[in-house]
Design an enzyme around this catalytic site. Structure first.
Site, mmCIF file in Angstrom:
data_model
loop_
_atom_site.group_PDB
_atom_site.id
_atom_site.type_symbol
_atom_site.label_atom_id
_atom_site.label_comp_id
_atom_site.label_asym_id
_atom_site.label_seq_id
_atom_site.Cartn_x
_atom_site.Cartn_y
_atom_site.Cartn_z
ATOM 1 C CD GLU A 38 10.880 72.892 13.855
ATOM 2 O OE1 GLU A 38 11.906 72.237 14.120
ATOM 3 O OE2 GLU A 38 10.895 74.078 13.468
ATOM 4 C CG ASN A 123 12.247 73.753 19.840
ATOM 5 O OD1 ASN A 123 13.437 73.733 20.144
ATOM 6 N ND2 ASN A 123 11.574 74.891 19.703
ATOM 7 C CG MET A 127 17.517 78.993 17.657
ATOM 8 S SD MET A 127 18.245 77.918 18.919
ATOM 9 C CE MET A 127 19.425 79.050 19.641
ATOM 10 C CB VAL A 238 12.483 69.991 4.298
ATOM 11 C CG1 VAL A 238 12.702 70.199 2.800
ATOM 12 C CG2 VAL A 238 11.056 70.384 4.679
ATOM 13 C CG HIS A 430 23.238 86.669 18.210
ATOM 14 N ND1 HIS A 430 23.592 87.675 19.084
ATOM 15 C CD2 HIS A 430 22.133 86.088 18.738
ATOM 16 C CE1 HIS A 430 22.742 87.709 20.106
ATOM 17 N NE2 HIS A 430 21.848 86.749 19.915
ATOM 18 C CG ASN A 463 19.797 85.789 13.096
ATOM 19 O OD1 ASN A 463 18.856 86.570 13.022
ATOM 20 N ND2 ASN A 463 20.108 85.162 14.222
ATOM 21 C CB THR A 475 15.897 88.380 17.053
ATOM 22 O OG1 THR A 475 16.794 87.390 17.563
ATOM 23 C CG2 THR A 475 14.533 87.750 16.822
#
Length: 500
Positions: A38, A123, A127, A238, A430, A463, A475
């Site tokens: 992350e 984080n 989301m 990454v 979205h 998504n 989602t």
């Protein structure tokens, strides 16, 4: 040395779909080792929890700031001038300042129909640490046509269980019941029983009577509890997927705290880094199928504050489901707290917000662009967005405005002085289609199992894989497709069939 220093699978991104991959893979292959990377920090408390689980006040504000990537200070609140423009249906720049999020794309956000605010969070939990928790089922017309209805129905049911969705969390709320009694007959025509006006299904529960939205800790569960075969590493960006001859061999990762770069080998890679940053990473890695970043689709929307005739303020959300072409909208209505309005707080009536999400046209010209000569705050090629509404989209938007006003008139009236507003494009959060699945590599990025064309062991998630035009919050469907992709990957890992 832990097992996950040389893992079987590396998952890039810790949001709901990356977590769904981790949970499904470990369930199917119990001894599989997984490293989840992350780019953002942990937010305090339990890994992967929703920010609502963090005590309000300074601690929660610190978590929001930590999620904002390059925006390292609190955002200014709306000014009176901005608020005045908003309630009149005009441009309000404060809508681009959303605590806990940052705008990922580089563009002029005030350039008319080309403006697009690509919001993101950095984080643990992605989301999933900030979302509303709404988990409405899509209409069958919104299903990807790579799956039959029975397959998709079953996957959605599994996703509901994984997200711990409560179908009637707000049942019995007097404010919602009053609105449903008004609106259900008005929107009854042509609706089967499962698409009637109803309370919103939520990935949430109640703790000591208070609503708490679920984060990815609900999905990962015991994987977060000192599991030696699973590691979630925050502050790890990454930079590249390493690959040769159609096989992902590992990743190159920047440890932001130590400011060091390492290469980590693995047997398979899953990119679950959202619909903007996932394509960005593939591009940075030299993985550039023709459809990468194209077909960007989002739910443009219309919103309005309404003054209700009912005495009770709704304490939850209700939903008018999408019906495809017959009703290409997904409508959310919920109580509004006057205390949260920055100016001119009304006190005489209960208030509700009405948000109408619209299904937009899909076109390859709506796309992401990447600048290899400039870098973003993480050191990856800077991205920008080209997105314009089609003529049909403009007609849909006009119909949404009329619908918003008709709903307000049915339950009360628009709050005096307020007009329907169209928030900046991208405000729905979205974003779909940039990693779309399909039947052919010339017009899609991945196959029906979200495996990138030409690769044996590289999957994408989120998504971005959705290939259809939808109005419904994606989602639940994205988690469903992650489950399907993880199952296919598990089969190939178990059988050793990772040849392209």
């Amino acid at each position: 040395m832990t097992k996950t220093e040389h893992p079987d699978v590396i998952i890039v991104g810790s949001g709901p779909t990356g977590s769904a991959y981790a949970r499904t893979l470990r369930t199917l292959i119990p001894d599989l080792t997984i490293l989840m990377l992350e780019a953002g920090p942990a937010l305090g408390g339990r890994l992967g929890q929703h920010v609502e689980a963090i005590p309000p006040g300074a601690q929660r504000q610190a978590a929001a700031i930590a999620s904002q990537g390059p925006a390292t200070a609190p955002y200014d609140p709306a000014s009176r001038a901005e608020w005045s423009r908003r309630i009149a249906g005009g441009d309000d720049a404060s809508l681009l300042r959303r605590p806990g999020l940052f705008v990922a794309n580089h563009a002029d956000l005030h350039s008319g129909d080309a403006a697009f605010a690509g919001f993101a969070a950095a984080n643990v939990g992605g989301m999933g640490a900030h979302w509303s928790g709404g988990c409405p089922r899509p209409a069958r017309s919104e299903y990807p046509d790579l799956f039959n209805d029975a397959e998709m129905d079953a996957l959605l049911t599994e996703a509901e269980a994984m997200l711990s969705v409560t179908p009637d969390l707000f049942a019995g709320d007097p404010g919602l019941d009053a609105m449903i009694a008004i609106l259900r007959p008005a929107f009854a025509e042509g609706r089967p029983a499962d698409r009637r006006v109803r309370t919103m299904p939520m990935a949430a529960g109640r703790v000591d009577g208070e609503l708490c939205t679920h984060g990815v800790d609900v999905i990962l569960g015991d994987l977060l509890e000192n599991d030696p075969a699973f590691t979630l590493r925050p502050n790890a960006t990454v930079l590249r997927i390493l690959h040769e001859n159609g096989s992902a061999t590992g990743v190159e990762v920047h440890d932001r705290l130590a400011d060091s770069i390492a290469r980590i080998p693995c047997r398979a890679v899953v990119v679950a880094a959202d619909s903007l940053h996932g394509p960005q990473l593939l591009h940075a890695s030299g993985i550039r199928p023709p459809a990468l970043g194209r077909n960007l689709n989002e739910h443009f929307q219309v919103s309005l504050l309404a003054e209700l005739d009912t005495a009770a303020t709704p304490k939850g959300m209700m939903w008018i489901p999408c019906l495809g072409d017959a009703f290409p909208f997904s409508v959310t209505i919920g109580g509004a707290n006057p205390g949260h309005m920055p100016f001119d707080r009304p006190q005489d009536h209960a208030l509700a917000f009405i948000s109408v999400f619209c299904a937009g046209d899909i076109t390859p010209d709506n796309r992401l662009r990447f600048d290899d000569e400039a870098r973003d705050w993480r050191g990856l090629p800077r991205l920008s967005v080209d997105l314009r509404l089609t003529g049909n989209d403009q007609s849909t938007l006009a119909a949404a405005r009329a619908l918003t006003l008709s709903i307000a008139d049915a339950v009360g009236r628009p709050l005096p002085g307020h007009m329907p507003i169209s928030p900046p494009l991208g405000s729905s959060l979205h974003y779909q289609g940039t990693l779309r699945m399909g039947l052919r590599p010339d017009d899609s990025v991945s196959d029906r199992n979200s495996r990138v064309w030409g690769f044996s062991n590289l999957h994408v998630a989120g998504n971005g894989v959705l290939p259809t035009a939808t109005a419904t919050n994606p989602t639940l469907m994205s988690v469903s497709l992650a489950i399907a992709g993880a199952r296919a990957l598990a089969t190939r890992l178990s059988e050793g069939g990772l040849d392209a």
